[in-house]
Design an enzyme around this catalytic site. Structure first.
Site, short mmCIF file in Angstrom:
data_model
loop_
_atom_site.label_atom_id
_atom_site.label_comp_id
_atom_site.label_asym_id
_atom_site.label_seq_id
_atom_site.Cartn_x
_atom_site.Cartn_y
_atom_site.Cartn_z
CB SER A 103 48.81 -34.58 -108.22
OG SER A 103 49.62 -35.71 -108.44
CB SER A 104 47.98 -39.52 -105.95
OG SER A 104 48.64 -39.82 -107.17
CB CYS A 105 52.59 -36.20 -106.84
SG CYS A 105 52.72 -37.23 -108.31
CE1 TYR A 132 52.06 -31.72 -111.62
CE2 TYR A 132 51.70 -33.65 -110.24
CZ TYR A 132 51.24 -32.74 -111.16
OH TYR A 132 49.95 -32.84 -111.64
CE LYS A 136 49.07 -30.18 -109.84
NZ LYS A 136 47.98 -29.46 -110.51
CG HIS A 176 51.77 -39.38 -116.77
ND1 HIS A 176 51.21 -38.30 -117.40
CD2 HIS A 176 52.25 -38.91 -115.58
CE1 HIS A 176 51.32 -37.23 -116.63
NE2 HIS A 176 51.94 -37.57 -115.53
#
Length: 310
Positions: A103-105, A132, A136, A176
């Site tokens: 994820s870009s998170c 989160y 990841k 989202h």
């Protein structure tokens, strides 16, 4: 190939299975009732018996900014447990290839945009989705460590930008941005409301890709796995402001009211745009425009409403 897909009932998992590329392979996609991914013993047994040629790990606890802020411990623990169990079971049973969806998170909140893969692990994460993001990062590092230790195993990570699409979650408490906007604007139209509220000033920029495009990228990665980098961003390479997402959704739905901003609410990171130079070198790009993606997602939402499922 025989493909073990986790998260097959989620938005991304369904898109992967609905894509034409799925027809060339035998897919095993257990539901959460069939396999609890937080149960390491059960996961080990399932992977051993399935004996897949490749694992696509798309499962996870996901949610919008409200859900992440309210339940950071659950987002950290559940996503880390699921990821570690799947990856370690694949290693122990000798699955040669694994494609992990990150994820870009995962990127530091102060990393320069566009976000390049070399920035991973080089700063603190965005506080609003830290749990989160940490999970990841950890699962991606585990994949890298295993690949480094075992020449016979290749475990790689795709890092998607934000996503939306068919089979998304439209519940405001967990959704989202894009599905939340679709629901808010739809309800404003249905109730003839004159205004819709936007959190923050709406200037923060986000990169949202249609889930069908990610599925296309996943199958391209499976087919060209040997040429795939160990970690690679997958996205659009361009973004829109929150205000622009609201405006485009209103245009697609046909609502002509006004937007008001609640400046007491968090805006989040000012920008989160992926560098897709490695993706371009790999030879893949997304095709669905924002208007087309919102229109398809809105049609799906309307179908859910008609069936009482939204």
């Amino acid at each position: 190939m025989k493909v073990l897909l986790t998260g097959g009932r989620g938005m991304v998992g369904r898109a992967i299975q609905d894509h034409p590329g799925a027809a060339a392979h035998r897919i095993v996609a257990p539901t959460s009732t069939e396999l609890d991914l937080t149960d390491r013993t059960a996961v080990m047994k399932f992977v051993s018996e399935a004996a897949p040629d490749i694992v696509i790990h798309a499962a996870g606890r996901v949610g919008g900014i409200q859900a992440n802020m309210a339940n950071p411990a659950a987002f950290l623990a559940e996503n880390m447990d699921m990821g570690f169990n799947v990856v370690l079971a694949a290693r122990e049973t000798g699955v040669p290839s694994l494609l992990n969806l990150g994820s870009s998170c995962m990127y530091p909140h102060d990393a320069p945009n566009p976000l390049h893969e070399e920035s991973l692990g080089k700063g603190e994460l965005e506080p609003t989705n830290e749990g989160y993001g940490l999970a990841k990062v950890a699962v991606a590092r585990l994949c890298a460590f295993i690949s480094r230790e075992r020449d016979d195993l290749a475990y790689k990570t795709l890092i998607p930008c934000n996503l939306y699409g068919l089979n998304d979650k439209f519940d405001p408490a967990i959704s989202h941005l894009v599905p939340a906007i679709i629901r808010k604007v739809h309800e404003a139209k249905e109730s003839s409301a004159e205004t819709v509220e936007i959190w923050g000033d709406g200037t923060a920029r986000r990169e949202f890709m249609f889930s069908g495009d990610l599925a296309d990228g996943v199958w391209a990665a499976v087919e060209g796995f040997d040429a795939l980098p160990a970690r690679m961003n997958i996205g659009l390479g361009y973004d829109y402001s929150i205000n622009e997402y609201y405006a485009e959704t209103a245009r697609v739905i046909g609502w002509e009211g006004a937007f008001v901003h609640d400046l007491s609410r968090p805006t989040g990171m000012k920008q989160k745009l992926l560098d897709v130079s490695a993706q371009k070198d790999f030879g893949w790009e997304a095709r669905t425009s924002l208007a087309e993606g919102i229109a398809q997602t809105y049609a799906h939402f309307q179908d859910l409403l008609e069936r009482g499922a939204a």
